[in-house]
Motif scaffolding. Structure first.
Motif, PDB file in Angstrom:
ATOM      1  N   ASN A 139       8.532   1.265   9.817  1.00  0.00           N
ATOM      2  CA  ASN A 139       9.469   2.808   9.695  1.00  0.00           C
ATOM      3  C   ASN A 139       8.922   3.304   8.017  1.00  0.00           C
ATOM      4  O   ASN A 139      10.012   3.074   7.553  1.00  0.00           O
ATOM      5  N   PRO A 140       8.318   3.694   7.430  1.00  0.00           N
ATOM      6  CA  PRO A 140       7.909   4.168   5.710  1.00  0.00           C
ATOM      7  C   PRO A 140       9.236   5.284   5.502  1.00  0.00           C
ATOM      8  O   PRO A 140       9.195   6.399   7.343  1.00  0.00           O
ATOM      9  N   PHE A 141       9.519   5.275   5.009  1.00  0.00           N
ATOM     10  CA  PHE A 141      10.894   6.607   4.856  1.00  0.00           C
ATOM     11  C   PHE A 141       9.667   8.098   4.315  1.00  0.00           C
ATOM     12  O   PHE A 141       8.626   7.936   3.965  1.00  0.00           O
ATOM     13  N   PRO A 142      10.303   9.112   4.851  1.00  0.00           N
ATOM     14  CA  PRO A 142       9.244  10.095   4.679  1.00  0.00           C
ATOM     15  C   PRO A 142       9.253  11.175   3.419  1.00  0.00           C
ATOM     16  O   PRO A 142       9.854  11.470   3.140  1.00  0.00           O
ATOM     17  N   LYS A 143       9.037  10.011   2.498  1.00  0.00           N
ATOM     18  CA  LYS A 143       8.457  10.131   1.142  1.00  0.00           C
ATOM     19  C   LYS A 143       7.332   9.589   0.642  1.00  0.00           C
ATOM     20  O   LYS A 143       6.769   9.157   1.778  1.00  0.00           O
ATOM     21  N   TYR A 151      12.180   2.389  -3.534  1.00  0.00           N
ATOM     22  CA  TYR A 151      13.254   2.723  -3.644  1.00  0.00           C
ATOM     23  C   TYR A 151      14.103   1.768  -3.460  1.00  0.00           C
ATOM     24  O   TYR A 151      15.558   1.773  -3.916  1.00  0.00           O
ATOM     25  N   GLY A 152      14.288   0.072  -2.638  1.00  0.00           N
ATOM     26  CA  GLY A 152      15.084  -0.533  -2.972  1.00  0.00           C
ATOM     27  C   GLY A 152      15.091  -0.497  -4.723  1.00  0.00           C
ATOM     28  O   GLY A 152      15.849  -0.960  -5.226  1.00  0.00           O
ATOM     29  N   LEU A 155      17.649   1.219  -6.530  1.00  0.00           N
ATOM     30  CA  LEU A 155      18.469   1.016  -5.303  1.00  0.00           C
ATOM     31  C   LEU A 155      19.694   0.050  -6.100  1.00  0.00           C
ATOM     32  O   LEU A 155      20.903  -0.121  -6.416  1.00  0.00           O
ATOM     33  N   THR A 191       4.387   8.680   5.221  1.00  0.00           N
ATOM     34  CA  THR A 191       3.780   8.631   6.729  1.00  0.00           C
ATOM     35  C   THR A 191       2.303   9.393   7.026  1.00  0.00           C
ATOM     36  O   THR A 191       2.417   8.724   8.180  1.00  0.00           O
ATOM     37  N   ARG A 205       7.167  -2.428   0.283  1.00  0.00           N
ATOM     38  CA  ARG A 205       8.556  -1.935  -0.080  1.00  0.00           C
ATOM     39  C   ARG A 205       9.844  -3.286   0.397  1.00  0.00           C
ATOM     40  O   ARG A 205      10.569  -2.726  -0.282  1.00  0.00           O
ATOM     41  N   THR A 206       9.042  -3.975   1.058  1.00  0.00           N
ATOM     42  CA  THR A 206      10.011  -5.000   1.050  1.00  0.00           C
ATOM     43  C   THR A 206      10.328  -5.769   0.499  1.00  0.00           C
ATOM     44  O   THR A 206      11.272  -6.410  -0.285  1.00  0.00           O
TER      45      THR A 206
END
Lengths: 296, 422
Positions: A139-143, A151-152, A155, A191, A205-206
């Protein structure tokens, strides 16, 4: 044409013969009593996560019954069991993702090191920064790829300068084995990658927020065998720095990647042992029935 | 051939026939729709196109100081009180000598629009050297003259004009002293009792201010309500109640919102009537349900996996909404809002009740100036007795339709452009 009909009849006869067999099997499995206590060795010394008497309810339905389990530091533990046995529910209660489901309640003692996960004073944002999660469907972000990984850290304010952020992104992508494939197109959308690359992007990402524990919920179920092999290799490498709990439907995968294996059956934790023991000399009948493919 | 194959084959023809028939029904319905649209457009354009042009009459006007009563063109006061009507009348008498009795003179004076004296004043102001001299000038014709010139030769004998006037007009036309020009004042003037002077300028500006107020209020409120209901609100009896009522509001006849505006905004809060601010408030009430419903639908299309991914990274709920849900749902929200605004632009009934049906000549300078809006202007003109207003009504409808089509096209383009696939 006649042969076809004959074949058809024979198949039907086979079906008829097979049916009662399965029925007998299922009845016999249902009659098998649950063990009083989880068999095998659910506890370890100095665990990373200590989980005691965990019960999870969806409204009035109890999905998890009294599960007690330790997850050791830097170990890969796989959670296996037939569909609907509560593995994913259990996994999701480890970083409180179940909070997003209104009717879901979790009871019991869940500790990450000395931190009570369900302490009302605990900030769930902080917890999820320490316990990351990879989902079944990539589920990658549409970025862009870069923004996905960054992102993380953004954040949580992990990098003050652009340079630091670049480094985190590069390191995470390297660890996820994706760097060489995407380094020239970091700013194209995430994506647009293939399924296997997307899942590795999600892993990158995680780990970009340096979690202590990574939860993986059937990370390979949507991937082809080659992509699966890459992810499995990756899990092996990641276990050097992270504690990993992985839910899987593939017993081969559990056997390949994990140090310990926990077998769930209808919301109960039946057996926990070294992976080798579980797959060669399972202690409990139910575990044996499952791994030998008699139901599942 | 097996039994099954035979049966399948037998049924095939029937199935294909059904499919063909179904397709034919579909094509037929689309055809009926297109035909209706075609009839509508031909009728409106056929009636309205002539209003975009108006006729002028060429006259030799002598700007005599004594008749005008002006000695200094720079003096605004003198200009305002100058007798421009007198010089025009003089010019008409010179053009058609021998008209002596008062009744025929009045008929003669009616050939030129009463607005001609204003344009004459402006012309003199722009060029003071005209004063005292004689100049050939094009003066705006009266609406009846304009209408007569626009009708075809065949139908002219039936026209509602005095025979004497007809004769004069024919004479002017034969001499090449009439001219058909683009009717720019139709877009710049406010309403008027005289069709040749009336325009949709004030209605367009009024519509613009009303839409601005509506957009500024309904978009943020609608989107905020949609986000709260979709992302934060607990699912319970109370939120169910709210949801049912939003759907109810969307179905309430718009005139009810007008009554509400009258009772609450005017009577309770004492807002001035007939102003775009008030119109915008009432239309906001009307548009809100549409925007909330479409925004919620747009939010629902954002896959939950994106939300979970962000939550698992430690994003707070607010961050998930701001970073992921909102950007992904925005195209849908914008499309819904534009469609809601297009609805509001064409709305008449609620505005009648809050006094925006007033006769407004001046172009409003802001949202608190009395104004009317395009559809209400159409309603007013459709009600007017002068024949020329028939064409003007259709022309105003054409302008309104042009705005609506532009907005709806924008909505479609925006959706296509911003749509993201995942």
């Amino acid at each position: 044409m006649d042969t076809a009909r004959e074949l058809d009849n024979r198949n039907r006869a086979d079906d008829d013969a097979a049916k009662p067999l399965i029925d007998v099997e299922e009845r016999s499995m249902q009659d098998t009593p649950y063990p009083e206590k989880t068999v095998g060795s659910p506890f370890v010394d100095a665990p990373k996560m200590k989980l005691r008497n965990v019960n999870v309810f969806y409204a009035d339905n109890q999905a998890i019954h009294d599960v007690s389990l330790d997850i050791g530091k830097n170990e890969v533990i796989s959670l296996i069991g037939p569909s609907g046995c509560g593995k994913s529910t259990f996994l999701r209660s480890l970083n409180r993702m179940n909070d997003t489901i209104d009717i879901c309640r979790v009871k019991g003692e869940l500790y990450l090191d000395d931190q009570d996960l369900y302490d009302p004073k605990l900030d769930v944002v902080e917890l999820r920064a320490r316990v990351g999660m990879v989902f079944q469907k990539p589920n990658p972000f549409p970025k862009s790829i870069y923004d996905n990984v960054a992102y993380g850290p953004r954040l949580h304010g992990l990098a003050d300068k652009k340079y630091d952020l670049d480094e985190i992104v590069e390191n995470s992508l390297r660890k996820a084995g994706l760097w060489t494939e995407v380094k020239d197109r970091l700013h194209s959308p995430g994506t647009g990658l293939s399924g296997g690359q997307q899942q590795r992007l999600c892993i990158a990402r995680t780990i970009a927020v340096s979690p202590e524990v990574v939860l993986m919920d059937e990370p390979c179920s949507a991937l082809d065998p080659i992509a699966t092999a890459k992810i499995e290799e990756l899990i092996d490498e990641l276990s050097e720095s992270y504690t990993i709990a992985i839910v899987t439907h593939s017993m081969q995968q559990a056997a390949r990647v994990s140090h310990r294996t926990a077998y769930f059956h209808l919301g109960r934790l039946i057996e926990v042992n070294d992976t080798e023991t579980v797959f060669t000399k399972p202690e409990h009948e139910l575990t044996e029935a499952y791994i030998t493919g008699r139901f599942g | 051939m097996s039994e099954t194959t035979a049966k399948v084959r037998a049924s095939l023809a029937r199935r294909y026939r059904q499919e063909k028939r179904f397709q034919a029904y579909g094509i037929l319905s689309i055809g009926v729709g297109l035909l209706a649209l075609l009839i509508l457009f031909t009728d409106i354009i056929g009636k309205g196109h002539s209003a975009f042009f108006e006729h002028y009459i060429k006259l030799e006007v002598s700007l005599d100081r004594d008749v005008l009563g002006i000695d200094d063109v720079g003096d605004q006061e003198q200009l305002n009180y100058a007798n421009f009507g007198g010089v025009i009348k003089q010019a008409l008498r010179d053009r058609f000598p021998g008209v002596d009795d008062r009744q025929r003179q009045r008929l003669l004076y009616d050939l030129v629009s009463s607005g001609a004296s204003y344009s004459l004043r402006d012309e003199l102001k722009a060029d003071p050297a005209l004063l005292g001299g004689t100049r050939e000038l094009w003066l705006l014709a009266d609406d009846d003259v304009d209408l007569y010139l626009k009708t075809s030769q065949k139908k002219r004998p039936e026209a509602r004009l005095d025979d004497q006037q007809k004769q004069w007009i024919e004479e002017l036309e034969a001499a090449g002293d009439t001219d058909k020009r683009f009717n720019a004042s139709f877009f710049s003037h406010g309403d008027s009792r005289e069709p040749e002077l009336a325009g949709i300028g004030s209605a367009i500006v009024g519509s613009f201010f009303t839409m601005i107020v509506t957009l500024c209020l309904s978009f943020p409120i609608g989107v905020a309500a949609a986000i709260y209901l979709e992302e934060f609100a607990p699912r319970n009896k109370f939120t169910d109640f709210i949801e049912v009522n939003i759907n109810n509001l969307a179905a309430v006849p718009s005139i009810i919102f007008g009554l509400l505006g009258l009772a609450i905004f005017i009577n309770l809060f004492g807002l001035p009537r007939s102003v775009p601010l008030l119109g915008g408030l009432v239309l906001t009430l009307m548009t809100l349900p549409t925007i909330i419903i479409t925004s919620r639908a747009a939010i629902k299309t954002v896959p939950p996996s994106v939300r979970e991914g962000a939550l698992a990274l430690g994003a707070s709920k607010m961050q998930v909404v701001l970073h992921h849900v909102l950007p992904l749902a925005l195209p849908g929200m914008l499309t819904g809002s534009i469609i809601g605004m297009a609805q509001a632009l064409g709305e008449t009934a609620p505005l009648l009740l809050i006094g925006m049906v007033a006769f407004i000549v001046d172009i409003p300078g802001g949202p608190t100036d009395p104004a009317t809006v395009l559809p209400v202007q159409i309603y007013l003109w459709a009600d007017s007795p002068e024949q020329s207003f028939v064409a003007m009504t259709s022309a105003a409808i054409m302008v309104l339709l042009a705005f609506l089509i532009t907005m709806n096209t924008l909505a479609v383009v925006l959706r296509k452009r911003l749509e993201r696939r995942w």
